[in-house]
Design an enzyme around this catalytic site. Sequence first.
Site, PDB file in Angstrom:
ATOM      1  NE  ARG A 121      -3.232   0.182   3.027  1.00  0.00           N
ATOM      2  CZ  ARG A 121      -2.787   0.569   4.224  1.00  0.00           C
ATOM      3  NH1 ARG A 121      -2.395   1.815   4.415  1.00  0.00           N
ATOM      4  NH2 ARG A 121      -2.758  -0.283   5.239  1.00  0.00           N
TER       5      ARG A 121
ATOM      6  CE1 TYR B   4     -14.550  10.743 -17.017  1.00  0.00           C
ATOM      7  CE2 TYR B   4     -14.337  10.748 -14.640  1.00  0.00           C
ATOM      8  CZ  TYR B   4     -14.587  10.074 -15.814  1.00  0.00           C
ATOM      9  OH  TYR B   4     -14.887   8.742 -15.772  1.00  0.00           O
TER      10      TYR B   4
ATOM     11  CG  ASP C 150      -7.672  15.164 -16.078  1.00  0.00           C
ATOM     12  OD1 ASP C 150      -6.979  14.528 -16.901  1.00  0.00           O
ATOM     13  OD2 ASP C 150      -8.713  14.715 -15.558  1.00  0.00           O
TER      14      ASP C 150
ATOM     15  CE  LYS D 290     -10.900   7.058 -19.085  1.00  0.00           C
ATOM     16  NZ  LYS D 290     -11.151   8.362 -18.505  1.00  0.00           N
TER      17      LYS D 290
HETATM   18  C1  PLP Z   1     -11.676   8.880 -17.250  1.00  0.00           C
HETATM   19  C2  PLP Z   1     -11.256  10.219 -16.781  1.00  0.00           C
HETATM   20  C3  PLP Z   1     -11.040  10.471 -15.416  1.00  0.00           C
HETATM   21  C4  PLP Z   1     -11.297   9.423 -14.335  1.00  0.00           C
HETATM   22  O1  PLP Z   1     -10.414   8.349 -14.456  1.00  0.00           O
HETATM   23  P1  PLP Z   1     -10.761   6.828 -13.980  1.00  0.00           P
HETATM   24  O2  PLP Z   1      -9.514   6.087 -14.355  1.00  0.00           O
HETATM   25  O3  PLP Z   1     -11.966   6.385 -14.750  1.00  0.00           O
HETATM   26  O4  PLP Z   1     -11.000   6.878 -12.522  1.00  0.00           O
HETATM   27  C5  PLP Z   1     -10.594  11.723 -15.057  1.00  0.00           C
HETATM   28  N1  PLP Z   1     -10.383  12.692 -15.968  1.00  0.00           N
HETATM   29  C6  PLP Z   1     -10.587  12.494 -17.291  1.00  0.00           C
HETATM   30  C7  PLP Z   1     -10.349  13.594 -18.260  1.00  0.00           C
HETATM   31  C8  PLP Z   1     -11.035  11.248 -17.744  1.00  0.00           C
HETATM   32  O5  PLP Z   1     -11.257  11.065 -19.043  1.00  0.00           O
END
Ligand code: PLP
Length: 402
Positions: free
Chosen positions: A63, A116, A190, A215
Amino acid sequence: MKQSDKAHKAGFATRAIHSGYDASTEKGSLTPPIYMTSTFAFDSVEQGAERFAGEAEGPIYSRLGNPTQDILETRLADLEEGEAALATASGMGAISATFWTLLSAGDHIVADKTLYGCTFALLEHGLTKFGVTVSYVDCCDVKAVEAALTAQTRLVYFESPVNPTLRVMDIAAISERVHAYNADIKVIVDNTYCTPALQRPLTLGADLVVHSATKYLGGHGDLIAGAVIGDAETLQRIRLEGIKDMTGAVISPMTAFLIQRGLKTLEIRMQRHSESALKIAQWLAEQPEIEHVYYPGLEESPFYELAKKQMALSGGMIAFELKGGLEMGKRFMSNLEMIKRAVSLGDAETLCQHPASMTHSTYTPEERIAHGISEGLVRLSIGLESVSDIQDDVRQALTAAR
Ligand SMILES: *Cc1c(COP(=O)(O)O)cnc(C)c1O
């Protein structure tokens, strides 16, 4: 000559493949082994005590970190040009652990008006329960960001390009103005849509970068993960407070391994996603059924110049508005054959989703209007298939929808 002896820094693609791993420490294994272990045996009581006290390097319990995770973190920090990185169980794990670590009751956040969906839910419905206040502004307007700052502001948070409407924020200008106001305010970007292959916010003045590694970083639609990258001191705090104690959003060694595998092809994938998306966006803009195409790589986009300045290529995400709004959008999506109806993005497969009923359903209809997400908006994550096959499927679905 060894790579490490070279005075110049290796190229992005090279670092994406090699950074953070020395095969000679792992019996020459070309691919890093996966440390599937929850805990680590100490040689002596003293060694255990030293590790707990932070006086000796070495793993304690997964962890708090794991050697497979360490390689990924070193590599991500290198690619984003940050001092340190933290890999997490999901993008939301990265974002929430960062917020929980850096905020206290009474603090204020300035965030872009479009986020998001789950990030918006965390800010609007989660953090506000604990006395944190949030101002939503259009971060494309740097003066509006500046005007929203107060003595309580701790964080400025945005995505660029923003999901799903692909507005682009001037990362350098925002960072400069915010830090001129108060150097302690952290600007968090982000960077999921771009990845460091296309955009490196830390080099533009941002303090922290967060990712959904689910992603493009993973890139194969087979995992959920996230990451935070920035200065070593803040990252250590997020690791020990936000992850270890407050969320427990720990990445599994198997997932860390799969992201390392994805990173090896990150640069060529991002090039192909971007080249295909540009071709398809240009082609979509000429189709009679389409009202508007949102893509920062189109010359007619209001964000074209800014995107060119801060992004190496325009990325793989396109949003578009069909003439006939929601009904036409639903019929178009129902008729897709090769292209999958699915949320998420950044995979080899082209994916199509409807933000109003899917990713941004956490917004109320009024909030969606205020945030520029119309009912007829359709989002495409352009995959790695042959461009002509993606076009053919879109064309037949448009024809069938008429
Ligand atoms: C998918 C996404 C998230 C969240 O990520 P997870 O891996 O699904 O928790 C945050 N910001 C953006 C721009 C995203 O496309």
